[in-house]
Design an enzyme around this catalytic site. Sequence first.
Site, short mmCIF file in Angstrom:
data_model
loop_
_atom_site.label_atom_id
_atom_site.label_comp_id
_atom_site.label_asym_id
_atom_site.label_seq_id
_atom_site.Cartn_x
_atom_site.Cartn_y
_atom_site.Cartn_z
N PHE A 4 2.76 -17.03 -22.24
CA PHE A 4 3.62 -15.86 -21.97
C PHE A 4 4.41 -16.10 -20.69
CE2 PHE A 4 4.40 -11.65 -20.08
CZ PHE A 4 4.97 -10.98 -21.16
N GLY A 5 5.73 -16.01 -20.79
CA GLY A 5 6.59 -16.19 -19.62
C GLY A 5 7.28 -14.88 -19.25
N TYR A 6 7.37 -14.63 -17.97
CA TYR A 6 7.99 -13.37 -17.50
C TYR A 6 9.07 -13.66 -16.45
CZ TYR A 6 4.75 -14.49 -13.83
OH TYR A 6 4.08 -15.18 -12.84
N GLY A 7 9.24 -14.94 -16.08
CA GLY A 7 10.26 -15.33 -15.10
C GLY A 7 11.24 -16.26 -15.77
N SER A 8 11.44 -17.44 -15.17
CA SER A 8 12.42 -18.36 -15.74
C SER A 8 12.04 -18.86 -17.13
CB SER A 8 12.63 -19.55 -14.79
OG SER A 8 11.40 -20.20 -14.57
N GLU A 83 5.71 -25.05 -10.17
CA GLU A 83 5.81 -24.39 -8.88
C GLU A 83 4.75 -24.98 -7.98
OE1 GLU A 83 8.14 -22.03 -8.37
OE2 GLU A 83 8.76 -22.01 -10.46
#
Length: 180
Positions: A4-8, A83
């Site tokens: 699940f991605g919520y940024g880039s 990151e």
Amino acid sequence: MWIFGYGSLIWKPGFPFLDKKNGYIRGFSRRFYQGSPDHRGVPEAPGRVVTLIPEPDAWCFGVAYRIPLEDKEEILSRLDHREQGGYERLYVDVYEAPSPAAPLLVAGALVYLASEKNPHYLGPAPLPVIARQIANSRGPSGANEEYLFSLAAHLRRLGVEDPHVFALEELVLEERRKKT
Ligand code: BEZ
């Protein structure tokens, strides 16, 4: 296996996937509280990117990607290094809409987040302070404001409400106007 991605990851997953579902997770808010000394800033002047902050009854929109099992190790190790500082991994359920009554889309998707345990975590600050930092930061991956504008544009296009992101977008645009 779902991520699940919520940024880039919303607009640039950078890995192969078999399926993709837009949805919401419960109990977290998206906030520009994570420092970025390596992508959207530099160590002397880190930018800010989003992380998830636990908040009961909050909902956060994102995109769940089903990844091929044979690529799992490579994708996870690339995400671990995407990151600096080491993100925590968590499993979350993804719903079709921001309501517990909404259909469950994915049970147990993997999500990465940075908490105050992360050495680059910056935490809360007044929105104008965050906006100024975003407006003035740039790193190897580009301007910090481009990250914010891309996030805001994708959320808007998908009809997602996110007052924190849209308020910052407005403030950063104002900073830009001040500069010209
Ligand atoms: C994300 O877009 O969800 C994300 C990307 C890198 C690290 C953590 C989260």
